[in-house]
Design a protein around this motif. Sequence first.
Motif, PDB file in Angstrom:
ATOM      1  N   TYR A   1       0.882  -1.220  -0.098  1.00 52.94           N
ATOM      2  CA  TYR A   1       0.013   0.030   0.264  1.00 52.94           C
ATOM      3  C   TYR A   1       1.012   1.379   0.015  1.00 52.94           C
ATOM      4  N   LEU A   2       0.278   2.321  -0.608  1.00 54.81           N
ATOM      5  CA  LEU A   2       0.792   3.614  -0.304  1.00 54.81           C
ATOM      6  C   LEU A   2       0.655   4.088   1.147  1.00 54.81           C
ATOM      7  N   PRO A   3       1.612   4.890   1.586  1.00 58.49           N
ATOM      8  CA  PRO A   3       1.243   5.641   2.887  1.00 58.49           C
ATOM      9  C   PRO A   3       0.073   6.598   2.891  1.00 58.49           C
ATOM     10  N   PRO A   4      -0.674   6.939   3.896  1.00 56.64           N
ATOM     11  CA  PRO A   4      -1.727   7.979   3.619  1.00 56.64           C
ATOM     12  C   PRO A   4      -1.316   9.274   3.248  1.00 56.64           C
ATOM     13  N   GLN A   5      -2.152  10.039   2.859  1.00 52.66           N
ATOM     14  CA  GLN A   5      -1.531  11.388   2.188  1.00 52.66           C
ATOM     15  C   GLN A   5      -0.935  12.255   3.284  1.00 52.66           C
ATOM     16  N   ASP A   6      -1.494  12.153   4.452  1.00 49.07           N
ATOM     17  CA  ASP A   6      -0.793  13.126   5.505  1.00 49.07           C
ATOM     18  C   ASP A   6       0.568  12.694   6.134  1.00 49.07           C
ATOM     19  N   MET A   7       0.783  11.551   5.433  1.00 49.97           N
ATOM     20  CA  MET A   7       2.136  10.666   5.910  1.00 49.97           C
ATOM     21  C   MET A   7       3.042  10.497   4.761  1.00 49.97           C
ATOM     22  N   ALA A   8       2.613  11.223   3.678  1.00 50.69           N
ATOM     23  CA  ALA A   8       3.514  10.791   2.377  1.00 50.69           C
ATOM     24  C   ALA A   8       5.000  10.905   2.374  1.00 50.69           C
ATOM     25  N   LEU A   9       5.502  12.072   3.178  1.00 51.98           N
ATOM     26  CA  LEU A   9       6.787  12.426   3.577  1.00 51.98           C
ATOM     27  C   LEU A   9       7.253  12.014   4.674  1.00 51.98           C
ATOM     28  N   ALA A  10       6.548  11.505   5.436  1.00 52.29           N
ATOM     29  CA  ALA A  10       7.240  11.063   6.832  1.00 52.29           C
ATOM     30  C   ALA A  10       7.737   9.569   6.757  1.00 52.29           C
ATOM     31  N   PRO A  11       8.701   9.074   7.444  1.00 48.74           N
ATOM     32  CA  PRO A  11       9.149   8.003   7.501  1.00 48.74           C
ATOM     33  C   PRO A  11       7.956   6.878   7.931  1.00 48.74           C
ATOM     34  N   ALA A  12       8.006   5.718   7.553  1.00 51.78           N
ATOM     35  CA  ALA A  12       6.927   4.554   7.893  1.00 51.78           C
ATOM     36  C   ALA A  12       7.149   4.309   9.465  1.00 51.78           C
ATOM     37  N   PRO A  13       6.075   4.381   9.992  1.00 58.63           N
ATOM     38  CA  PRO A  13       5.928   3.911  11.464  1.00 58.63           C
ATOM     39  C   PRO A  13       6.458   2.688  11.842  1.00 58.63           C
ATOM     40  N   THR A  14       6.550   2.301  12.941  1.00 55.02           N
ATOM     41  CA  THR A  14       7.258   1.104  13.426  1.00 55.02           C
ATOM     42  C   THR A  14       6.244  -0.072  13.014  1.00 55.02           C
ATOM     43  N   PRO A  15       6.608  -1.092  12.481  1.00 55.30           N
ATOM     44  CA  PRO A  15       5.918  -2.413  12.365  1.00 55.30           C
ATOM     45  C   PRO A  15       5.140  -2.794  13.583  1.00 55.30           C
ATOM     46  N   GLY A  16       4.056  -3.241  13.439  1.00 56.95           N
ATOM     47  CA  GLY A  16       2.993  -3.858  14.520  1.00 56.95           C
ATOM     48  C   GLY A  16       2.016  -2.781  14.948  1.00 56.95           C
ATOM     49  N   ILE A  17       1.853  -1.823  14.254  1.00 54.39           N
ATOM     50  CA  ILE A  17       0.662  -0.825  14.352  1.00 54.39           C
ATOM     51  C   ILE A  17      -0.473  -1.300  13.540  1.00 54.39           C
ATOM     52  N   ARG A  18      -1.762  -0.924  13.866  1.00 55.71           N
ATOM     53  CA  ARG A  18      -2.931  -1.492  13.202  1.00 55.71           C
ATOM     54  C   ARG A  18      -3.199   0.003  12.152  1.00 55.71           C
ATOM     55  N   VAL A  19      -3.755  -0.420  11.003  1.00 54.25           N
ATOM     56  CA  VAL A  19      -3.776   0.694  10.068  1.00 54.25           C
ATOM     57  C   VAL A  19      -5.360   0.233   9.402  1.00 54.25           C
ATOM     58  N   GLN A  20      -6.047   1.241   8.753  1.00 52.85           N
ATOM     59  CA  GLN A  20      -7.391   0.844   8.213  1.00 52.85           C
ATOM     60  C   GLN A  20      -7.114   0.894   6.631  1.00 52.85           C
ATOM     61  N   ALA A  21      -7.246  -0.228   5.907  1.00 51.80           N
ATOM     62  CA  ALA A  21      -6.751  -0.347   4.615  1.00 51.80           C
ATOM     63  C   ALA A  21      -7.945  -0.774   3.691  1.00 51.80           C
ATOM     64  N   PRO A  22      -7.989   0.118   2.660  1.00 44.46           N
ATOM     65  CA  PRO A  22      -9.125  -0.423   1.653  1.00 44.46           C
ATOM     66  C   PRO A  22      -8.702  -1.637   1.020  1.00 44.46           C
ATOM     67  N   PHE A  23      -9.704  -2.702   0.900  1.00 48.13           N
ATOM     68  CA  PHE A  23      -9.653  -3.912   0.479  1.00 48.13           C
ATOM     69  C   PHE A  23     -11.064  -4.088  -0.358  1.00 48.13           C
ATOM     70  N   GLY A  24     -10.833  -4.016  -1.689  1.00 51.07           N
ATOM     71  CA  GLY A  24     -12.140  -4.302  -2.396  1.00 51.07           C
ATOM     72  C   GLY A  24     -13.135  -3.041  -1.964  1.00 51.07           C
ATOM     73  N   ALA A  25     -14.485  -3.242  -1.760  1.00 50.21           N
ATOM     74  CA  ALA A  25     -15.399  -2.472  -1.347  1.00 50.21           C
ATOM     75  C   ALA A  25     -15.460  -2.300   0.063  1.00 50.21           C
ATOM     76  N   ARG A  26     -14.457  -2.860   0.744  1.00 49.62           N
ATOM     77  CA  ARG A  26     -14.375  -2.637   2.266  1.00 49.62           C
ATOM     78  C   ARG A  26     -13.208  -1.973   2.821  1.00 49.62           C
ATOM     79  N   LYS A  27     -13.504  -1.534   3.900  1.00 52.97           N
ATOM     80  CA  LYS A  27     -12.022  -0.772   4.711  1.00 52.97           C
ATOM     81  C   LYS A  27     -11.787  -1.850   5.941  1.00 52.97           C
TER      82      LYS A  27
END
Length: 104
Positions: free
Chosen positions: A22-48
């Motif tokens: 996935y691409l990072p969220p728009q508001d984090m586009a230039l920030a380093p990736a967060p630490t692995p192990g965090i939860r995210v909401q990701a679009p998958f098909g018609a669902r999030k």
Amino acid sequence: MKRRSEYWQIAVPTPLRKLFDYLPPQDMALAPAPTPGIRVQAPFGARKLVAVLLGASDVTEVPASRLKAVAAVLDQEPVFNTELLALLKWAAGYYHFPIGEVCQ
């Protein structure tokens, strides 16, 4: 603003035995990736879906035009620490079970 060429590797709770880029969220586009192990909401098909960030990479096999951005970062601190993530990855491999469902 130009987006960094970094892709997040997400474990989505589906019966598919792979990570999804996935691409990072728009508001984090230039920030380093967060630490692995965090939860995210990701679009998958018609669902999030609530998924887990397992890593980041500068390369992907998927054309950038087909990648979706993570909708939201749900945690500031990792829900799964490094040791627990290693155990979950091992269990997924050992029991031949999708990592996204193991992390759920």
